[in-house]
Design a protein around this motif. Structure first.
Motif, PDB file in Angstrom:
ATOM      1  N   VAL A 148       0.856  -1.183   0.000  1.00  0.00           N
ATOM      2  CA  VAL A 148       0.000   0.000   0.000  1.00  0.00           C
ATOM      3  C   VAL A 148       0.893   1.234   0.000  1.00  0.00           C
ATOM      4  O   VAL A 148       1.833   1.324   0.796  1.00  0.00           O
ATOM      5  CB  VAL A 148      -0.926   0.021   1.237  1.00  0.00           C
ATOM      6  N   ASP A 149       0.629   2.186  -0.893  1.00  0.00           N
ATOM      7  CA  ASP A 149       1.500   3.356  -0.994  1.00  0.00           C
ATOM      8  C   ASP A 149       1.192   4.396   0.081  1.00  0.00           C
ATOM      9  O   ASP A 149       0.281   4.211   0.910  1.00  0.00           O
ATOM     10  CB  ASP A 149       1.449   3.962  -2.405  1.00  0.00           C
ATOM     11  N   ALA A 150       1.934   5.479   0.069  1.00  0.00           N
ATOM     12  CA  ALA A 150       1.818   6.493   1.115  1.00  0.00           C
ATOM     13  C   ALA A 150       0.470   7.201   1.105  1.00  0.00           C
ATOM     14  O   ALA A 150       0.078   7.806   2.101  1.00  0.00           O
ATOM     15  CB  ALA A 150       2.949   7.517   0.971  1.00  0.00           C
ATOM     16  N   LYS A 151      -0.255   7.134  -0.022  1.00  0.00           N
ATOM     17  CA  LYS A 151      -1.579   7.748  -0.106  1.00  0.00           C
ATOM     18  C   LYS A 151      -2.697   6.784   0.286  1.00  0.00           C
ATOM     19  O   LYS A 151      -3.870   7.120   0.189  1.00  0.00           O
ATOM     20  CB  LYS A 151      -1.821   8.271  -1.523  1.00  0.00           C
ATOM     21  N   GLY A 152      -2.309   5.591   0.723  1.00  0.00           N
ATOM     22  CA  GLY A 152      -3.307   4.613   1.158  1.00  0.00           C
ATOM     23  C   GLY A 152      -3.901   3.802   0.025  1.00  0.00           C
ATOM     24  O   GLY A 152      -4.884   3.092   0.232  1.00  0.00           O
ATOM     25  N   ARG A 153      -3.302   3.842  -1.152  1.00  0.00           N
ATOM     26  CA  ARG A 153      -3.830   3.099  -2.296  1.00  0.00           C
ATOM     27  C   ARG A 153      -3.155   1.735  -2.404  1.00  0.00           C
ATOM     28  O   ARG A 153      -1.936   1.637  -2.310  1.00  0.00           O
ATOM     29  CB  ARG A 153      -3.614   3.891  -3.597  1.00  0.00           C
ATOM     30  N   LEU A 154      -3.972   0.722  -2.587  1.00  0.00           N
ATOM     31  CA  LEU A 154      -3.459  -0.623  -2.744  1.00  0.00           C
ATOM     32  C   LEU A 154      -2.684  -0.725  -4.053  1.00  0.00           C
ATOM     33  O   LEU A 154      -3.172  -0.334  -5.114  1.00  0.00           O
ATOM     34  CB  LEU A 154      -4.623  -1.609  -2.741  1.00  0.00           C
ATOM     35  N   ARG A 155      -1.453  -1.230  -3.975  1.00  0.00           N
ATOM     36  CA  ARG A 155      -0.620  -1.381  -5.168  1.00  0.00           C
ATOM     37  C   ARG A 155      -0.476  -2.835  -5.593  1.00  0.00           C
ATOM     38  O   ARG A 155      -0.396  -3.119  -6.792  1.00  0.00           O
ATOM     39  CB  ARG A 155       0.763  -0.769  -4.923  1.00  0.00           C
ATOM     40  N   SER A 156      -0.441  -3.753  -4.654  1.00  0.00           N
ATOM     41  CA  SER A 156      -0.422  -5.162  -4.998  1.00  0.00           C
ATOM     42  C   SER A 156      -0.951  -5.969  -3.818  1.00  0.00           C
ATOM     43  O   SER A 156      -0.878  -5.542  -2.666  1.00  0.00           O
ATOM     44  CB  SER A 156       0.984  -5.635  -5.390  1.00  0.00           C
ATOM     45  N   LEU A 157      -1.483  -7.145  -4.144  1.00  0.00           N
ATOM     46  CA  LEU A 157      -2.114  -7.990  -3.141  1.00  0.00           C
ATOM     47  C   LEU A 157      -1.985  -9.434  -3.592  1.00  0.00           C
ATOM     48  O   LEU A 157      -2.183  -9.741  -4.770  1.00  0.00           O
ATOM     49  CB  LEU A 157      -3.601  -7.617  -3.010  1.00  0.00           C
ATOM     50  N   THR A 158      -1.639 -10.322  -2.673  1.00  0.00           N
ATOM     51  CA  THR A 158      -1.647 -11.755  -2.946  1.00  0.00           C
ATOM     52  C   THR A 158      -2.695 -12.384  -2.041  1.00  0.00           C
ATOM     53  O   THR A 158      -2.576 -12.335  -0.820  1.00  0.00           O
ATOM     54  CB  THR A 158      -0.269 -12.379  -2.682  1.00  0.00           C
TER      55      THR A 158
END
Length: 210
Positions: A148-158
């Motif tokens: 999760v990036d610094a803006k709270g957005r999910l970037r990758s998930l397993t």
């Protein structure tokens, strides 16, 4: 007098220590836990939405077509249409009872839609968790890895045997938070590229769920 002064200083120091709280440990892979929590809370009630997009698989004989998803929780209506409207399906109902209609006129009802969708299409399409992944949130249950990036957005998930990568976000009119624009899903056998062309009917009334 000195003893009294030292006692007063000691009490003051103890009192100061009492209001110092150790920060909660951040989750591995989450750059900004507070922003991530805010995003989850914001999207928790985001249960009425529609999107239109394009789907392509990375298989040797890949599938390319259009995706239409209408969510009025707990109900949803998903349509996959191949070139010239052929080679797809419609799935609708709830995640506990799904009706699937194929382009060749077959009709199924199931409580295990993901297995039936794979049998129908010939390739995996994670219908159940994608209801959450499409919004940029983990599905309920455990997951193995998250970024999760610094803006709270999910970037990758397993999760559930899939790795979901978020390549781009956009903020459509009326959206409570940025929503995924380009997503790649990979379970080792099937690689799916999803491009969302349009988010609409955001948080429309559940009375119009149909």
């Amino acid at each position: 007098m000195k003893k009294i002064l030292f006692a007063v200083i000691g009490v003051a120091l103890l009192g100061g220590c009492a209001i110092i709280h150790k920060p909660a440990p951040g989750e591995a892979g989450v750059a900004n836990p507070k922003a991530w929590q805010v995003r989850q809370n914001t999207l928790d009630g985001f249960s009425h939405w529609s999107l239109q997009g394009r789907v392509a698989t990375g298989q040797l004989l890949g599938w390319t077509g259009n995706l239409s998803w209408r969510e009025r929780a707990p109900k949803f209506d998903v349509r996959l249409a191949g070139p010239l409207g052929a080679g797809g399906m419609r799935a609708h109902g709830t995640l506990h009872h799904v009706v699937i209609d194929t382009d060749d006129g077959k009709h199924f009802e199931t409580s295990d839609p993901d297995a039936l969708v794979k049998k129908t299409l010939g390739w995996s399409f994670p219908l159940q968790p994608l209801s959450y992944w499409a919004k940029g949130l983990p599905a309920p249950g455990d997951y193995q890895r998250i970024s999760v990036d610094a803006k709270g957005r999910l970037r990758s998930l397993t999760q559930d045997g899939w790795t979901v990568s978020y390549l781009d976000y956009a903020t459509p009119a009326g959206a409570p938070a940025p929503l995924p624009k380009r997503v790649v899903l990979d379970n080792g056998d099937t690689r799916i590229r999803l491009v969302v062309d349009r988010w609409f009917d955001l948080n429309a009334s559940a009375d119009n769920a149909g």
